[in-house]
Design a protein around this motif. Structure first.
Motif, PDB file in Angstrom:
ATOM      1  N   LYS A   4     -21.125 -33.044  82.971  1.00 47.94           N
ATOM      2  CA  LYS A   4     -21.378 -32.495  81.651  1.00 47.94           C
ATOM      3  C   LYS A   4     -22.211 -33.487  80.866  1.00 47.94           C
ATOM      4  O   LYS A   4     -21.809 -34.639  80.660  1.00 47.94           O
ATOM      5  N   SER A   7     -24.800 -36.023  74.510  1.00 50.32           N
ATOM      6  CA  SER A   7     -25.943 -35.780  73.639  1.00 50.32           C
ATOM      7  C   SER A   7     -27.209 -36.307  74.288  1.00 50.32           C
ATOM      8  O   SER A   7     -27.197 -37.308  75.011  1.00 50.32           O
ATOM      9  N   GLN A 145     -30.322 -31.217  80.134  1.00 51.76           N
ATOM     10  CA  GLN A 145     -29.739 -29.979  80.645  1.00 51.76           C
ATOM     11  C   GLN A 145     -30.829 -29.057  81.214  1.00 51.76           C
ATOM     12  O   GLN A 145     -30.984 -27.904  80.811  1.00 51.76           O
ATOM     13  N   TYR A 159     -21.976 -28.357  84.071  1.00 52.89           N
ATOM     14  CA  TYR A 159     -21.805 -27.498  82.901  1.00 52.89           C
ATOM     15  C   TYR A 159     -23.106 -27.474  82.088  1.00 52.89           C
ATOM     16  O   TYR A 159     -23.680 -28.518  81.787  1.00 52.89           O
ATOM     17  N   GLU A 161     -24.742 -25.893  78.560  1.00 56.58           N
ATOM     18  CA  GLU A 161     -24.440 -25.246  77.289  1.00 56.58           C
ATOM     19  C   GLU A 161     -25.205 -23.922  77.172  1.00 56.58           C
ATOM     20  O   GLU A 161     -26.304 -23.786  77.721  1.00 56.58           O
ATOM     21  N   PRO A 162     -24.652 -22.948  76.464  1.00 55.35           N
ATOM     22  CA  PRO A 162     -25.295 -21.626  76.348  1.00 55.35           C
ATOM     23  C   PRO A 162     -26.746 -21.678  75.897  1.00 55.35           C
ATOM     24  O   PRO A 162     -27.571 -20.884  76.363  1.00 55.35           O
ATOM     25  N   ARG A 165     -29.048 -22.050  78.923  1.00 51.03           N
ATOM     26  CA  ARG A 165     -28.939 -21.140  80.062  1.00 51.03           C
ATOM     27  C   ARG A 165     -29.998 -20.044  79.986  1.00 51.03           C
ATOM     28  O   ARG A 165     -30.302 -19.548  78.898  1.00 51.03           O
ATOM     29  N   SER A 173     -21.030 -20.569  83.220  1.00 56.15           N
ATOM     30  CA  SER A 173     -20.958 -21.881  82.569  1.00 56.15           C
ATOM     31  C   SER A 173     -21.329 -23.028  83.495  1.00 56.15           C
ATOM     32  O   SER A 173     -21.806 -24.068  83.035  1.00 56.15           O
ATOM     33  N   TYR A 174     -21.122 -22.844  84.794  1.00 61.41           N
ATOM     34  CA  TYR A 174     -21.298 -23.939  85.743  1.00 61.41           C
ATOM     35  C   TYR A 174     -22.371 -23.590  86.778  1.00 61.41           C
ATOM     36  O   TYR A 174     -22.408 -22.469  87.287  1.00 61.41           O
TER      37      TYR A 174
END
Length: 268
Positions: A4, A7, A145, A159, A161-162, A165, A173-174
């Motif tokens: 995960k 920041s 991400q 993971y 974050e929305p 995606r 989520s994963y």
């Protein structure tokens, strides 16, 4: 073990955010330089270390420019609407294929036309640094991400974050940590180059370099099949996959050609 990202901002200096992405790229470049310098000093006695050291800053600058231009061209729809973002490299958005192409063009101009010395021996030693540098630099994707694969529920799942995606995968989520797979593969490429290819190809200029291109392309072809955040697709096929296949084919033909072209010892 669930990955995960924290920041994307590591810290701030006088109000300016320092991103993990940039830090990882810097560490990757620095590690790549040290790796190439160490290998050349110990095993490539025909390499002029001063020439190599002089070339590194030029290589870094124009590789980054090439990587950014390549990415912007592939994402032209976005950058044509937001031209100010073209220069915002800290937001992410560089492509390794563009970096390699920029580096090759820079190397040809620098060694062949300016220094008038053979390019391929230097390309060989730089290849070790490229593999190490990419392995470390890929972790910048983790903090941004990006560079992730299809949904999964493996122990090492990532993971996302929305907000990051793709719209068609919002319910998941994963995902596969594709950046991690490539990072591991790049380490394997370095080990293969150092312990296998280096000993086999010591009498032939360029084989290490083209082996690097071919080995990296093999890993990228496999990993690209699970990635869902490719910049551009051609008939549903990621452009990175097409470029990797082409690079692999060129590398195979180049290695075959060089194997039979050079007979006398080139590196001691």
């Amino acid at each position: 073990m669930i990955f995960k990202s924290p920041s994307s901002v590591a810290f701030s200096v006088f109000g300016y955010d320092i991103k993990f992405y940039g830090i990882m790229l810097f560490l990757g470049m620095l590690s790549g330089i040290f790796a190439a310098y160490f290998v050349s000093k110990k095993y490539y006695k025909n390499i002029d270390l001063d020439t190599l050291a002089d070339f590194f800053p030029i290589l870094i600058i124009f590789s980054i420019i090439g990587a950014r231009i390549y990415y912007v061209l592939l994402s032209f729809d976005f950058y044509s609407k937001y031209p100010a973002e073209i220069f915002a490299v800290w937001h992410g958005g560089i492509a390794i294929h563009g970096a390699i192409l920029g580096g090759i063009i820079t190397g040809i101009i620098y060694f062949k036309f300016l220094k008038k010395i053979p390019l391929l021996p230097y390309a060989d030693v730089i290849s070790y640094g490229l593999a190490i540098g990419q392995s470390i630099g890929r972790w910048g994707n983790f903090f941004n991400q990006e560079a992730f694969g299809t949904p999964c529920n493996l122990p090492w799942k990532l993971y996302i974050e929305p907000a990051f995606r793709p719209s068609t995968f919002m319910q998941y989520s994963y995902f596969h940590p594709a950046f991690l797979y490539e990072s591991i593969w790049d380490i394997c490429v370095f080990l293969i180059l150092f312990f296998v290819i280096r000993k086999w190809a010591k009498n032939r200029y360029g084989i290490v370099f083209f082996s690097y291109l071919g080995l990296y392309s093999i890993g990228r072809i496999i990993i690209e099949n699970i990635r869902i955040d490719s910049v551009l697709n051609v008939q549903s096929v990621p452009i990175a996959l097409l470029v990797s296949v082409l690079t692999l084919l060129i590398s195979v033909f180049a290695i075959i050609f060089l194997t039979y072209k050079y007979k006398k010892p080139a590196i001691t």
